[in-house]
Scaffold this motif. Structure first.
Motif, PDB file in Angstrom:
ATOM      1  N   ALA A 128       0.830  -1.215   0.000  1.00  0.00           N
ATOM      2  CA  ALA A 128       0.000   0.000   0.000  1.00  0.00           C
ATOM      3  C   ALA A 128       0.861   1.261   0.000  1.00  0.00           C
ATOM      4  O   ALA A 128       0.626   2.186  -0.788  1.00  0.00           O
ATOM      5  CB  ALA A 128      -0.945  -0.013   1.201  1.00  0.00           C
ATOM      6  N   LEU A 129       1.863   1.300   0.878  1.00  0.00           N
ATOM      7  CA  LEU A 129       2.704   2.490   0.944  1.00  0.00           C
ATOM      8  C   LEU A 129       3.636   2.594  -0.256  1.00  0.00           C
ATOM      9  O   LEU A 129       3.967   3.698  -0.694  1.00  0.00           O
ATOM     10  CB  LEU A 129       3.495   2.517   2.258  1.00  0.00           C
ATOM     11  CG  LEU A 129       2.631   2.753   3.504  1.00  0.00           C
ATOM     12  CD1 LEU A 129       3.450   2.557   4.769  1.00  0.00           C
ATOM     13  CD2 LEU A 129       2.000   4.139   3.474  1.00  0.00           C
ATOM     14  N   GLY A 130       4.039   1.463  -0.802  1.00  0.00           N
ATOM     15  CA  GLY A 130       4.885   1.472  -1.995  1.00  0.00           C
ATOM     16  C   GLY A 130       4.183   2.056  -3.203  1.00  0.00           C
ATOM     17  O   GLY A 130       4.812   2.670  -4.069  1.00  0.00           O
ATOM     18  N   ILE A 131       2.886   1.871  -3.266  1.00  0.00           N
ATOM     19  CA  ILE A 131       2.102   2.477  -4.350  1.00  0.00           C
ATOM     20  C   ILE A 131       1.729   3.909  -3.997  1.00  0.00           C
ATOM     21  O   ILE A 131       1.872   4.823  -4.806  1.00  0.00           O
ATOM     22  CB  ILE A 131       0.851   1.634  -4.654  1.00  0.00           C
ATOM     23  CG1 ILE A 131       1.268   0.307  -5.312  1.00  0.00           C
ATOM     24  CG2 ILE A 131      -0.127   2.400  -5.555  1.00  0.00           C
ATOM     25  CD1 ILE A 131       0.147  -0.689  -5.498  1.00  0.00           C
ATOM     26  N   ALA A 132       1.271   4.123  -2.762  1.00  0.00           N
ATOM     27  CA  ALA A 132       0.753   5.443  -2.371  1.00  0.00           C
ATOM     28  C   ALA A 132       1.822   6.533  -2.339  1.00  0.00           C
ATOM     29  O   ALA A 132       1.578   7.639  -2.828  1.00  0.00           O
ATOM     30  CB  ALA A 132       0.074   5.344  -1.009  1.00  0.00           C
ATOM     31  N   ARG A 133       2.977   6.261  -1.764  1.00  0.00           N
ATOM     32  CA  ARG A 133       3.989   7.314  -1.581  1.00  0.00           C
ATOM     33  C   ARG A 133       4.388   7.994  -2.887  1.00  0.00           C
ATOM     34  O   ARG A 133       4.282   9.222  -2.995  1.00  0.00           O
ATOM     35  CB  ARG A 133       5.223   6.744  -0.879  1.00  0.00           C
ATOM     36  CG  ARG A 133       5.005   6.436   0.586  1.00  0.00           C
ATOM     37  CD  ARG A 133       6.166   5.649   1.142  1.00  0.00           C
ATOM     38  NE  ARG A 133       6.026   5.385   2.565  1.00  0.00           N
ATOM     39  CZ  ARG A 133       6.667   4.407   3.193  1.00  0.00           C
ATOM     40  NH1 ARG A 133       7.494   3.610   2.528  1.00  0.00           N
ATOM     41  NH2 ARG A 133       6.488   4.229   4.475  1.00  0.00           N
ATOM     42  N   MET A 173       3.874  12.596  -6.648  1.00  0.00           N
ATOM     43  CA  MET A 173       3.660  13.058  -8.028  1.00  0.00           C
ATOM     44  C   MET A 173       2.487  14.035  -8.075  1.00  0.00           C
ATOM     45  O   MET A 173       2.584  15.104  -8.688  1.00  0.00           O
ATOM     46  CB  MET A 173       3.409  11.865  -8.953  1.00  0.00           C
ATOM     47  CG  MET A 173       3.117  12.276 -10.394  1.00  0.00           C
ATOM     48  SD  MET A 173       4.483  13.114 -11.210  1.00  0.00           S
ATOM     49  CE  MET A 173       5.501  11.734 -11.590  1.00  0.00           C
ATOM     50  N   ILE A 174       1.394  13.676  -7.422  1.00  0.00           N
ATOM     51  CA  ILE A 174       0.228  14.570  -7.395  1.00  0.00           C
ATOM     52  C   ILE A 174       0.588  15.872  -6.690  1.00  0.00           C
ATOM     53  O   ILE A 174       0.221  16.963  -7.160  1.00  0.00           O
ATOM     54  CB  ILE A 174      -0.969  13.862  -6.715  1.00  0.00           C
ATOM     55  CG1 ILE A 174      -1.452  12.693  -7.573  1.00  0.00           C
ATOM     56  CG2 ILE A 174      -2.104  14.842  -6.440  1.00  0.00           C
ATOM     57  CD1 ILE A 174      -2.391  11.734  -6.850  1.00  0.00           C
ATOM     58  N   ALA A 175       1.319  15.787  -5.570  1.00  0.00           N
ATOM     59  CA  ALA A 175       1.721  16.995  -4.839  1.00  0.00           C
ATOM     60  C   ALA A 175       2.604  17.885  -5.706  1.00  0.00           C
ATOM     61  O   ALA A 175       2.454  19.121  -5.705  1.00  0.00           O
ATOM     62  CB  ALA A 175       2.469  16.603  -3.561  1.00  0.00           C
ATOM     63  N   GLY A 227      -2.684  20.007   1.687  1.00  0.00           N
ATOM     64  CA  GLY A 227      -3.205  18.759   2.235  1.00  0.00           C
ATOM     65  C   GLY A 227      -2.547  17.537   1.614  1.00  0.00           C
ATOM     66  O   GLY A 227      -2.169  16.592   2.318  1.00  0.00           O
ATOM     67  N   VAL A 228      -2.384  17.541   0.290  1.00  0.00           N
ATOM     68  CA  VAL A 228      -1.753  16.404  -0.389  1.00  0.00           C
ATOM     69  C   VAL A 228      -0.284  16.288   0.029  1.00  0.00           C
ATOM     70  O   VAL A 228       0.215  15.188   0.267  1.00  0.00           O
ATOM     71  CB  VAL A 228      -1.899  16.517  -1.930  1.00  0.00           C
ATOM     72  CG1 VAL A 228      -1.073  15.459  -2.630  1.00  0.00           C
ATOM     73  CG2 VAL A 228      -3.358  16.411  -2.327  1.00  0.00           C
ATOM     74  N   ILE A 229       0.398  17.417   0.158  1.00  0.00           N
ATOM     75  CA  ILE A 229       1.797  17.389   0.610  1.00  0.00           C
ATOM     76  C   ILE A 229       1.879  16.817   2.028  1.00  0.00           C
ATOM     77  O   ILE A 229       2.752  15.992   2.331  1.00  0.00           O
ATOM     78  CB  ILE A 229       2.437  18.795   0.529  1.00  0.00           C
ATOM     79  CG1 ILE A 229       2.620  19.195  -0.934  1.00  0.00           C
ATOM     80  CG2 ILE A 229       3.765  18.838   1.291  1.00  0.00           C
ATOM     81  CD1 ILE A 229       3.022  20.646  -1.137  1.00  0.00           C
ATOM     82  N   ALA A 288       3.789  13.427   3.099  1.00  0.00           N
ATOM     83  CA  ALA A 288       4.840  13.451   4.121  1.00  0.00           C
ATOM     84  C   ALA A 288       4.559  12.429   5.223  1.00  0.00           C
ATOM     85  O   ALA A 288       5.459  11.693   5.647  1.00  0.00           O
ATOM     86  CB  ALA A 288       4.967  14.858   4.708  1.00  0.00           C
ATOM     87  N   VAL A 289       3.327  12.356   5.657  1.00  0.00           N
ATOM     88  CA  VAL A 289       2.964  11.371   6.692  1.00  0.00           C
ATOM     89  C   VAL A 289       3.151   9.954   6.158  1.00  0.00           C
ATOM     90  O   VAL A 289       3.699   9.086   6.845  1.00  0.00           O
ATOM     91  CB  VAL A 289       1.514  11.605   7.185  1.00  0.00           C
ATOM     92  CG1 VAL A 289       1.000  10.434   8.001  1.00  0.00           C
ATOM     93  CG2 VAL A 289       1.431  12.891   7.994  1.00  0.00           C
ATOM     94  N   ALA A 290       2.724   9.706   4.924  1.00  0.00           N
ATOM     95  CA  ALA A 290       2.882   8.371   4.330  1.00  0.00           C
ATOM     96  C   ALA A 290       4.352   7.995   4.195  1.00  0.00           C
ATOM     97  O   ALA A 290       4.720   6.830   4.337  1.00  0.00           O
ATOM     98  CB  ALA A 290       2.200   8.315   2.960  1.00  0.00           C
TER      99      ALA A 290
END
Length: 189
Positions: free
Chosen positions: A52-57, A62-64, A86-88, A92-94
């Motif tokens: 999950a984190l490997g995909i999400a981070r 990229m979106i940020a 918010g996305v940044i 950062a948390v992820a």
């Protein structure tokens, strides 16, 4: 390799992905000991948090980046600053918060590191690997101690080996008792 989670010293869980610039689909999760060319890698069952984190981070970053670039260089995007921030923050948390080991798990895996040479707990490893470690631990205990390991725990013997034996025999009550024996011994010393 992306999705690094459960870092303890130079060990962590990671996942290899099929990617087209960014990760798309997981190929497999691994427990990695060390870094670079000398790293040892053990195959694991798919690790949900790592995947999950490997995909999400990377996707979040990229979106940020796209949102931040738009809000900085195009006046029409200026109203998106709250969304960008918010996305940044989520990225950062992820990246720097999620995927850390809780304090109890750090202690557990540190004991395994000292005993078997790596901190991979049995629930992450394939059954054949668990069996290999279990057999090796049992044989090593038997070579150096006359008292059977289960009885040693019951008698209050404090040893990292007893914790590892109970863990790799998947006996949580004995593991808790072995850790309690260690804690009592630490209080006395």
């Amino acid at each position: 390799m992306f999705g690094e989670v459960d870092r303890l010293g130079n060990e962590s869980v990671r996942t290899d992905f099929v990617h087209v610039i960014l990760p798309i689909w997981p190929r497999g999760s691994y427990y990695q000991v060390g870094d670079g060319d000398d790293a040892q890698v053990m195959a694991l069952r798919p690790h949900r948090a790592s995947i999950a984190l490997g995909i999400a981070r990377p996707w979040l970053w990229m979106i940020a980046t796209i949102l931040a670039s738009g809000t900085l260089f195009d006046e029409r995007w200026r109203g998106l600053w709250p969304v960008t921030t918010g996305v940044i923050a989520i990225a950062a948390v992820a990246t720097w918060v999620l995927g850390r080991l809780p304090p109890d798990e750090v202690i557990r895996r540190s004991i395994l590191q000292r005993t078997i040479g790596h901190g991979a707990p049995p629930e992450l490893l394939p059954p054949a690997s668990v069996e290999n470690v279990r057999v090796a631990l049992t044989a090593a205990w038997g070579r150096h101690h006359e008292l059977p390991w289960r009885e040693a725990i019951a008698r209050g013997v404090a040893s990292d080996w007893l914790v590892a034996l109970a863990e790799y025999h998947r006996e949580p009550r004995l593991s808790a008792a072995a850790r309690a024996n260690l804690e009592r011994a630490d209080l006395v010393n």
